[in-house]
Design an enzyme around this catalytic site. Sequence first.
Site, PDB file in Angstrom:
ATOM      1  N   THR A  34      -3.328  -8.922   0.231  1.00 33.33           N
ATOM      2  CA  THR A  34      -2.839  -9.610   1.430  1.00 33.33           C
ATOM      3  C   THR A  34      -3.894  -9.583   2.534  1.00 33.33           C
ATOM      4  O   THR A  34      -4.132 -10.596   3.201  1.00 33.33           O
ATOM      5  CB  THR A  34      -1.528  -8.951   1.906  1.00 33.33           C
ATOM      6  OG1 THR A  34      -0.561  -9.077   0.859  1.00 33.33           O
ATOM      7  CG2 THR A  34      -0.992  -9.599   3.170  1.00 33.33           C
ATOM      8  N   SER A 101       1.075  -9.189  -9.887  1.00 31.39           N
ATOM      9  CA  SER A 101       0.941  -9.885 -11.184  1.00 31.39           C
ATOM     10  C   SER A 101       0.274  -9.003 -12.235  1.00 31.39           C
ATOM     11  O   SER A 101      -0.851  -9.282 -12.667  1.00 31.39           O
ATOM     12  CB  SER A 101       0.238 -11.244 -11.043  1.00 31.39           C
ATOM     13  OG  SER A 101      -0.682 -11.335  -9.995  1.00 31.39           O
TER      14      SER A 101
HETATM   15  N1  LIG Z   1     -12.259  -2.251   1.465  1.00 30.12           N
HETATM   16  C1  LIG Z   1     -11.002  -2.630   1.673  1.00 30.12           C
HETATM   17  N2  LIG Z   1     -10.558  -3.850   1.255  1.00 30.12           N
HETATM   18  C2  LIG Z   1      -9.262  -4.223   1.464  1.00 30.12           C
HETATM   19  N3  LIG Z   1      -8.342  -3.448   2.086  1.00 30.12           N
HETATM   20  C3  LIG Z   1      -8.747  -2.227   2.516  1.00 30.12           C
HETATM   21  C4  LIG Z   1     -10.074  -1.759   2.320  1.00 30.12           C
HETATM   22  N4  LIG Z   1     -10.178  -0.531   2.840  1.00 30.12           N
HETATM   23  C5  LIG Z   1      -8.970  -0.233   3.351  1.00 30.12           C
HETATM   24  N5  LIG Z   1      -8.106  -1.232   3.175  1.00 30.12           N
HETATM   25  C6  LIG Z   1      -6.721  -1.211   3.626  1.00 30.12           C
HETATM   26  O1  LIG Z   1      -5.930  -1.173   2.479  1.00 30.12           O
HETATM   27  C7  LIG Z   1      -4.707  -1.816   2.763  1.00 30.12           C
HETATM   28  C8  LIG Z   1      -4.446  -2.890   1.699  1.00 30.12           C
HETATM   29  O2  LIG Z   1      -3.144  -3.336   1.867  1.00 30.12           O
HETATM   30  P1  LIG Z   1      -2.659  -4.778   1.464  1.00 30.12           P
HETATM   31  O3  LIG Z   1      -1.324  -4.944   2.071  1.00 30.12           O
HETATM   32  O4  LIG Z   1      -3.709  -5.804   1.759  1.00 30.12           O
HETATM   33  O5  LIG Z   1      -2.566  -4.601  -0.104  1.00 30.12           O
HETATM   34  P2  LIG Z   1      -1.849  -5.524  -1.178  1.00 30.12           P
HETATM   35  O6  LIG Z   1      -2.794  -5.577  -2.327  1.00 30.12           O
HETATM   36  O7  LIG Z   1      -1.441  -6.795  -0.547  1.00 30.12           O
HETATM   37  O8  LIG Z   1      -0.594  -4.642  -1.591  1.00 30.12           O
HETATM   38  P3  LIG Z   1       0.883  -5.081  -2.034  1.00 30.12           P
HETATM   39  O9  LIG Z   1       0.798  -5.495  -3.478  1.00 30.12           O
HETATM   40  O10 LIG Z   1       1.692  -3.853  -1.859  1.00 30.12           O
HETATM   41  O11 LIG Z   1       1.334  -6.204  -1.146  1.00 30.12           O
HETATM   42  C9  LIG Z   1      -4.793  -2.408   4.150  1.00 30.12           C
HETATM   43  O12 LIG Z   1      -4.167  -1.539   5.065  1.00 30.12           O
HETATM   44  C10 LIG Z   1      -6.304  -2.435   4.386  1.00 30.12           C
HETATM   45  O13 LIG Z   1      -6.614  -2.339   5.748  1.00 30.12           O
HETATM   46 MG   LIG Z   2       0.405  -7.663  -0.194  1.00 28.25          MG
END
Ligand SMILES: Nc1ncnc2c1ncn2[C@@H]1O[C@H](COP(=O)(O)OP(=O)(O)OP(=O)(O)O)[C@@H](O)[C@H]1O
Ligand SMILES: [Mg+2]
Length: 199
Positions: A34, A101
């Site tokens: 996200t 997924s």
């Molecule tokens: N290098 C990085 N790249 C991406 N996100 C990072 C990184 N380092 C720390 N983070 C943090 O990790 C978290 C990732 O959360 P995010 O909601 O984007 O994950 P997601 O893959 O969408 O999870 P979900 O499947 O639960 O929705 C965020 O709080 C982000 O700020």
């Molecule tokens: Mg997400």
Amino acid sequence: MTDHIYAHEHPETERRRDGGFTLWFTGLSGSGKTTIAHLVGPAIESRGPIVEYLDGDVVRTRLSKGLGFSKEDRDTNIERIGWVAARLIRHGAAVIAAAISPYAETRQAARSMVEQFGPFVEVHVSASVDECARRDVKGLYAKAFAGEIKGFTGVDDPYEPPEAPEILLDTEAQEPEESARLVVARLEELGLIPAGIAA
Ligand SMILES: Nc1ncnc2c1ncn2[C@@H]1O[C@H](COP(=O)(O)OP(=O)(O)OP(=O)(O)O)[C@@H](O)[C@H]1O
Ligand SMILES: [Mg+2]
């Protein structure tokens, strides 16, 4: 039972608007799907296309409201996202799907639906379970490790990483902005968005 539903009797228009594509983020909860999607989206829009987000968290409160996390429900959720993505890109939209997924076969089913109308660009947002659990933005890993949530991807439910994603992001090594830049550069390379003007 769908025996009495006559979906095949609904003729479809052949019309399409060019330029649509689906960017499909897959990865563990907390890997960064996200976060990166919302950095990439505005960059795409600045080049012209209208972006539609199909984010797992949002879809599960609407289109997939009521579905759980059994394999069957997860597959239904992904197939719905794939189907809607396919419909939207026929209109020339840029769709950004961001759902865990976890199953390769179901991602392939989504790809097949989408590719009837335009390119499917799979982005593996990679981070280890340890790193995602350390981030634990939503507090879900703690609950999964404590046994309060069952069938949590990466803990007691499988995640099948893509074997040949169009884009691989290592979010343990790259900051979100760097990941977003890599995605945008790859979309340019694939000819899906026009090259940006260097800042
Ligand atoms: N290098 C990085 N790249 C991406 N996100 C990072 C990184 N380092 C720390 N983070 C943090 O990790 C978290 C990732 O959360 P995010 O909601 O984007 O994950 P997601 O893959 O969408 O999870 P979900 O499947 O639960 O929705 C965020 O709080 C982000 O700020
Ligand atoms: Mg997400």
